[in-house]
Design a protein around this motif. Sequence first.
Motif, PDB file in Angstrom:
ATOM      1  N   PHE A 125      -1.646   8.741  -0.514  1.00 22.90           N
ATOM      2  CA  PHE A 125      -1.106   7.578  -1.210  1.00 22.90           C
ATOM      3  C   PHE A 125      -1.825   6.357  -0.670  1.00 22.90           C
ATOM      4  O   PHE A 125      -1.887   6.146   0.544  1.00 22.90           O
ATOM      5  CB  PHE A 125       0.397   7.468  -0.973  1.00 22.90           C
ATOM      6  N   ILE A 126      -2.393   5.542  -1.556  1.00 16.00           N
ATOM      7  CA  ILE A 126      -3.128   4.353  -1.149  1.00 16.00           C
ATOM      8  C   ILE A 126      -2.522   3.133  -1.819  1.00 16.00           C
ATOM      9  O   ILE A 126      -2.247   3.150  -3.017  1.00 16.00           O
ATOM     10  CB  ILE A 126      -4.642   4.487  -1.466  1.00 16.00           C
ATOM     11  N   VAL A 153       5.467  15.459   3.005  1.00 19.10           N
ATOM     12  CA  VAL A 153       4.812  16.240   1.937  1.00 19.10           C
ATOM     13  C   VAL A 153       3.413  16.697   2.356  1.00 19.10           C
ATOM     14  O   VAL A 153       2.690  17.303   1.563  1.00 19.10           O
ATOM     15  CB  VAL A 153       4.741  15.456   0.616  1.00 19.10           C
ATOM     16  N   GLY A 154       3.020  16.385   3.591  1.00 20.19           N
ATOM     17  CA  GLY A 154       1.735  16.857   4.103  1.00 20.19           C
ATOM     18  C   GLY A 154       0.537  16.071   3.611  1.00 20.19           C
ATOM     19  O   GLY A 154      -0.570  16.620   3.520  1.00 20.19           O
ATOM     20  N   GLY A 155       0.725  14.777   3.325  1.00 17.93           N
ATOM     21  CA  GLY A 155      -0.373  13.965   2.817  1.00 17.93           C
ATOM     22  C   GLY A 155      -0.674  12.776   3.711  1.00 17.93           C
ATOM     23  O   GLY A 155       0.026  12.511   4.689  1.00 17.93           O
ATOM     24  N   TYR A 156      -1.721  12.052   3.353  1.00 14.78           N
ATOM     25  CA  TYR A 156      -2.161  10.876   4.097  1.00 14.78           C
ATOM     26  C   TYR A 156      -1.621   9.606   3.452  1.00 14.78           C
ATOM     27  O   TYR A 156      -1.406   9.550   2.238  1.00 14.78           O
ATOM     28  CB  TYR A 156      -3.690  10.792   4.136  1.00 14.78           C
ATOM     29  N   PHE A 157      -1.451   8.567   4.269  1.00 16.04           N
ATOM     30  CA  PHE A 157      -1.043   7.251   3.793  1.00 16.04           C
ATOM     31  C   PHE A 157      -2.133   6.259   4.186  1.00 16.04           C
ATOM     32  O   PHE A 157      -2.398   6.038   5.370  1.00 16.04           O
ATOM     33  CB  PHE A 157       0.290   6.849   4.419  1.00 16.04           C
ATOM     34  N   ILE A 158      -2.776   5.666   3.190  1.00 14.40           N
ATOM     35  CA  ILE A 158      -3.870   4.723   3.412  1.00 14.40           C
ATOM     36  C   ILE A 158      -3.380   3.325   3.034  1.00 14.40           C
ATOM     37  O   ILE A 158      -2.997   3.087   1.886  1.00 14.40           O
ATOM     38  CB  ILE A 158      -5.111   5.105   2.584  1.00 14.40           C
TER      39      ILE A 158
END
Length: 337
Positions: A125-126, A153-158
């Motif tokens: 998510f950016i 949820v196993g994701g990155y936050f930019i």
Amino acid sequence: MIRINKNESPLKPLSNEQLATIIRQAAFNLYPDDEYERFKQAYAEYHQILPDQVIAGNGSDELIQKLMLIMPEGPALTLNPDFFMYQAYAQQVARPIEFVSSNPDLTFALEDILNRIEEVQPSFFIMSNPHNPSGVQYSTTFLTAIADKMHAVGGYFIIDEAYLDFGEPYDIKMQPHIIQMRTLSKAFGIAGLRLGVLIGTTDTIQLIQRIEHPYPLNTITLHIAIYMFEHQAMIRDFVKHQRQLAHKLKAMFNELVSDVMVVYPSATNFVLTKGATAQSLGRYIKAHGYLPRLYDEPEMADYVRYSIATDEQLDELYTLIKNWRSNYDSQQNTQYS
């Protein structure tokens, strides 16, 4: 035409004499083997982080493209509206991209973002913070909630912090799935040299370095940036002046026209306005030699945005807005007399 439509710096951080000395000393006939590491060291000291937490590229645009390439398989998620290049680079590399729609006032409800993360299960998510185009800066609590959800949820936050030097500093706990993006194009005044930075944990930065070029930045850009960040007092004074210009810009809009159009509170180097009167003012200012941002996108057709300018130019802009307001008031009085 004075350009106030691209959120650039109206000032240069270095004098012509300083620039000439830097260029004379730069061995641009040789590959910059050591300069990149020296820049990272100076930049890290300025921000009180470790050099291994830093990776740089040719502007934030290149770094966005690298993230679109290196992030795990799956869709990207972003805000709508937000910086349009997120979508452009996703399309370039065939990365699916989904959106969180804004409220009518261009703000975003935290619950809506968290729900969309749950629905989309994005790879990352950016979002920009402060937000482009509204200028709103979201709180640490707001960002931490998103970071926690992305971890779940196993994701990155930019977090794209292109305008943070005009906003308020905040401290979000650095974790492997959080990446902060910075630029030297705005408050630091070297947009034409193209230099952007990612900050993360050392492991995350090593992941991104897998697709880093052998010499990611040219010698001249590196030498100028090294000089700037090795002279911290000088560059802090420059950023302080930039912030003063931003305050001056916002103050004139709040003083002169905030009662006849929407003037968004801004933590950036620009002011966003909305409404029929905003369109009228934008056309008036353009006709008198200043070019604001008049949007082509249908969803932004009611908006006009103004970037900072020099002190002298802002004084002229103040007079223009004041004259427009006098004409506007005269028309209103005539209409209702």
